[in-house]
Write a protein that holds these residues in place. Structure first.
Motif, PDB file in Angstrom:
ATOM      1  N   SER A  50     -15.658 -56.684  39.335  1.00 31.62           N
ATOM      2  CA  SER A  50     -14.869 -57.356  38.160  1.00 31.62           C
ATOM      3  C   SER A  50     -16.014 -58.244  37.774  1.00 31.62           C
ATOM      4  O   SER A  50     -16.079 -58.563  36.555  1.00 31.62           O
ATOM      5  CB  SER A  50     -13.781 -58.040  38.489  1.00 31.62           C
ATOM      6  OG  SER A  50     -13.908 -58.786  39.659  1.00 31.62           O
ATOM      7  N   VAL A  51     -16.870 -58.889  38.561  1.00 34.65           N
ATOM      8  CA  VAL A  51     -17.946 -59.862  38.218  1.00 34.65           C
ATOM      9  C   VAL A  51     -18.894 -59.001  37.183  1.00 34.65           C
ATOM     10  O   VAL A  51     -19.115 -59.677  36.270  1.00 34.65           O
ATOM     11  CB  VAL A  51     -18.663 -60.152  39.440  1.00 34.65           C
ATOM     12  CG1 VAL A  51     -19.706 -61.012  39.109  1.00 34.65           C
ATOM     13  CG2 VAL A  51     -17.625 -61.160  40.344  1.00 34.65           C
ATOM     14  N   LYS A  54     -17.429 -58.504  33.795  1.00 37.50           N
ATOM     15  CA  LYS A  54     -17.159 -59.796  33.142  1.00 37.50           C
ATOM     16  C   LYS A  54     -18.765 -60.158  32.604  1.00 37.50           C
ATOM     17  O   LYS A  54     -18.868 -60.730  31.598  1.00 37.50           O
ATOM     18  CB  LYS A  54     -16.499 -60.895  33.768  1.00 37.50           C
ATOM     19  CG  LYS A  54     -16.408 -62.339  32.885  1.00 37.50           C
ATOM     20  CD  LYS A  54     -15.524 -63.248  33.553  1.00 37.50           C
ATOM     21  CE  LYS A  54     -15.232 -64.400  32.739  1.00 37.50           C
ATOM     22  NZ  LYS A  54     -14.642 -64.013  31.557  1.00 37.50           N
ATOM     23  N   PHE A 114     -10.892 -58.699  31.687  1.00 35.72           N
ATOM     24  CA  PHE A 114     -11.836 -59.080  32.427  1.00 35.72           C
ATOM     25  C   PHE A 114     -13.082 -59.979  31.537  1.00 35.72           C
ATOM     26  O   PHE A 114     -13.475 -60.920  31.800  1.00 35.72           O
ATOM     27  CB  PHE A 114     -12.649 -58.415  33.448  1.00 35.72           C
ATOM     28  CG  PHE A 114     -11.751 -57.890  34.680  1.00 35.72           C
ATOM     29  CD1 PHE A 114     -10.936 -58.947  35.288  1.00 35.72           C
ATOM     30  CD2 PHE A 114     -11.607 -56.561  34.906  1.00 35.72           C
ATOM     31  CE1 PHE A 114     -10.147 -58.413  36.428  1.00 35.72           C
ATOM     32  CE2 PHE A 114     -10.804 -56.292  36.099  1.00 35.72           C
ATOM     33  CZ  PHE A 114     -10.309 -56.979  36.667  1.00 35.72           C
ATOM     34  N   LEU A 119     -11.840 -64.812  35.034  1.00 39.90           N
ATOM     35  CA  LEU A 119     -11.824 -63.622  36.023  1.00 39.90           C
ATOM     36  C   LEU A 119     -10.552 -63.896  36.661  1.00 39.90           C
ATOM     37  O   LEU A 119      -9.851 -62.868  36.982  1.00 39.90           O
ATOM     38  CB  LEU A 119     -13.180 -63.796  36.688  1.00 39.90           C
ATOM     39  CG  LEU A 119     -13.520 -62.676  37.696  1.00 39.90           C
ATOM     40  CD1 LEU A 119     -13.204 -61.401  37.017  1.00 39.90           C
ATOM     41  CD2 LEU A 119     -14.611 -62.986  38.643  1.00 39.90           C
ATOM     42  N   SER A 123      -7.363 -61.210  36.745  1.00 39.68           N
ATOM     43  CA  SER A 123      -7.101 -60.640  38.283  1.00 39.68           C
ATOM     44  C   SER A 123      -5.878 -60.649  38.786  1.00 39.68           C
ATOM     45  O   SER A 123      -5.268 -59.835  39.461  1.00 39.68           O
ATOM     46  CB  SER A 123      -8.296 -61.007  39.340  1.00 39.68           C
ATOM     47  OG  SER A 123      -9.459 -60.812  39.032  1.00 39.68           O
ATOM     48  N   ALA A 291     -11.701 -63.739  43.505  1.00 41.61           N
ATOM     49  CA  ALA A 291     -11.946 -63.774  42.201  1.00 41.61           C
ATOM     50  C   ALA A 291     -11.823 -65.263  41.718  1.00 41.61           C
ATOM     51  O   ALA A 291     -12.911 -65.576  40.849  1.00 41.61           O
ATOM     52  CB  ALA A 291     -10.732 -63.069  41.473  1.00 41.61           C
ATOM     53  N   GLN A 295     -15.510 -66.786  40.097  1.00 44.63           N
ATOM     54  CA  GLN A 295     -15.227 -67.269  38.761  1.00 44.63           C
ATOM     55  C   GLN A 295     -16.023 -68.845  38.813  1.00 44.63           C
ATOM     56  O   GLN A 295     -16.601 -69.187  37.768  1.00 44.63           O
ATOM     57  CB  GLN A 295     -13.615 -67.459  38.435  1.00 44.63           C
ATOM     58  CG  GLN A 295     -13.521 -68.320  37.301  1.00 44.63           C
ATOM     59  CD  GLN A 295     -11.831 -68.506  36.818  1.00 44.63           C
ATOM     60  OE1 GLN A 295     -11.212 -67.461  36.741  1.00 44.63           O
ATOM     61  NE2 GLN A 295     -11.434 -69.761  36.606  1.00 44.63           N
TER      62      GLN A 295
END
Length: 346
Positions: A50-51, A54, A114, A119, A123, A291, A295
């Motif tokens: 996910s990082v 984004k 995302f 973030l 999530s 998350a 973030q």
């Protein structure tokens, strides 16, 4: 990462009850919490995905989803071949394709969320998918929706409202949890819409999987990965986003996305073989912790007090659901089951 949309959905109907490999049984004996550890590390890998989604602002999120699905497909095909499974079994094809469609659409929407939301907020919303399964299971499968489900759904909805902070309730001013400084932010409605839509698509995928209980997970994941890969490639071609990242760093991160997806999926599969579905679902709540850390660490975004409170409500609902699932799987004369009797609300 909340990308448990594709493999975590297999918990209820496909992998539950699967035993671990005998050749590795000594590991489970020496480490009784092996399944929990594997699920937590899996969450770590998915959160890194996910990082990357984004952070790669120069790469279309749909194109990134293409690489994500390569990580879904690669480990599934060898398992299906080894087990000599039928890749496209008769009598299940329509439901299998529907599951592939809703799962793919849900994951693409989550990637969009995302990109256009904090973030941790995205999530948490997507992580709430299992709670909403009760609604669609009631509508389409005529399953009971008891008081426990109603309570967890209400808690989750309140949490989602706190996280999305719709302007008609909260206005446009957000308060930082650290210094309580008022920050003016324009409200982007499409990020929360994508996250909520992803959650609904994911919940429907859970329901469809219950109709595919007889199929081995490798068959479902192979079809899912192949369908999703073709689907996202066609979408990328249509919107003109079908290209290899120009920057060397971006190329490295795209490859890392596929590798982290691959590693997270394998670890989650093993976790479900060594541990019951309920405890694994609880361990997956580490997604949210990671998350929030990423973030703040990578994107310098301090979560608002509303986001933290909303996250606590959503995570509590999912953890309670996991505890209930685990308690119901225990023997009736188990002391632990008796202590958790408050989870049996009907």
């Amino acid at each position: 990462m909340p990308e448990h949309l594709e493999l975590q959905q297999l918990v209820d109907g496909v992998l539950q009850g699967t035993t671990g490999h005998r050749s590795l049984s000594w590991l489970q004996c020496s480490c009784p919490y092996l399944g929990i550890i594997l699920a937590t590390v899996s969450s770590f890998f998915f959160s890194l995905c996910s990082v990357i989604v984004k952070g790669l602002v120069d790469v279309n999120p749909i194109e990134l989803a293409t690489f994500r699905f390569i990580g879904v497909l690669l480990p599934s095909i060898p398992i299906a071949i080894y087990r000599e499974e039928t890749f496209f079994p008769e009598g299940k094809r329509i439901i299998l394709m529907l599951r592939c469609f809703v799962g793919t659409t849900g994951l693409m929407l989550s990637f969009y969320a995302f990109r256009h939301m904090p973030l941790a907020d995205a999530s948490v919303i997507i992580f709430s998918t299992p709670v909403f399964v009760a609604i669609f299971a009631r509508l389409f499968l005529r399953e009971a929706c008891g008081m426990f489900n109603v309570i967890t759904i209400i808690l989750t909805l309140i949490g989602v409202v706190l996280i999305t902070k719709p302007p008609f309730l909260f206005g446009d001013n957000l308060v930082s949890i650290v210094d309580e400084q008022i920050m003016e932010n324009s409200y982007d409605i499409w990020g929360p819409v994508a996250a909520l839509s992803s959650t609904l698509f994911g919940a429907n995928a859970y329901v469809l999987l219950r109709a595919l209980k007889g199929l081995h997970f490798s068959v479902i994941m192979s079809n899912f990965g192949a369908f999703a890969l073709l689907y996202t490639l066609l979408v990328c071609y249509y919107i003109g986003a079908l290209c290899w990242p120009l920057c060397g760093t971006d190329r490295f991160l795209v490859i890392a996305l596929a590798l982290f997806s691959f590693g997270g999926q394998i670890l989650l599969t093993l976790a479900l073989q060594y541990e019951q579905a309920g405890p694994v679902a609880i361990a997956r709540s580490a997604d949210i912790v990671f998350a929030f850390i990423w973030q703040i660490m990578f994107f310098k975004e301090t979560p608002s007090l509303y986001s933290v409170l909303g996250a606590l409500l959503v995570v509590s609902s999912v953890v309670l659901s996991g505890l209930r699932k685990w308690a119901l799987a225990l023997p009736r004369d188990s002391e632990t089951r008796k202590k958790l009797h408050f989870l049996y609300l009907e």
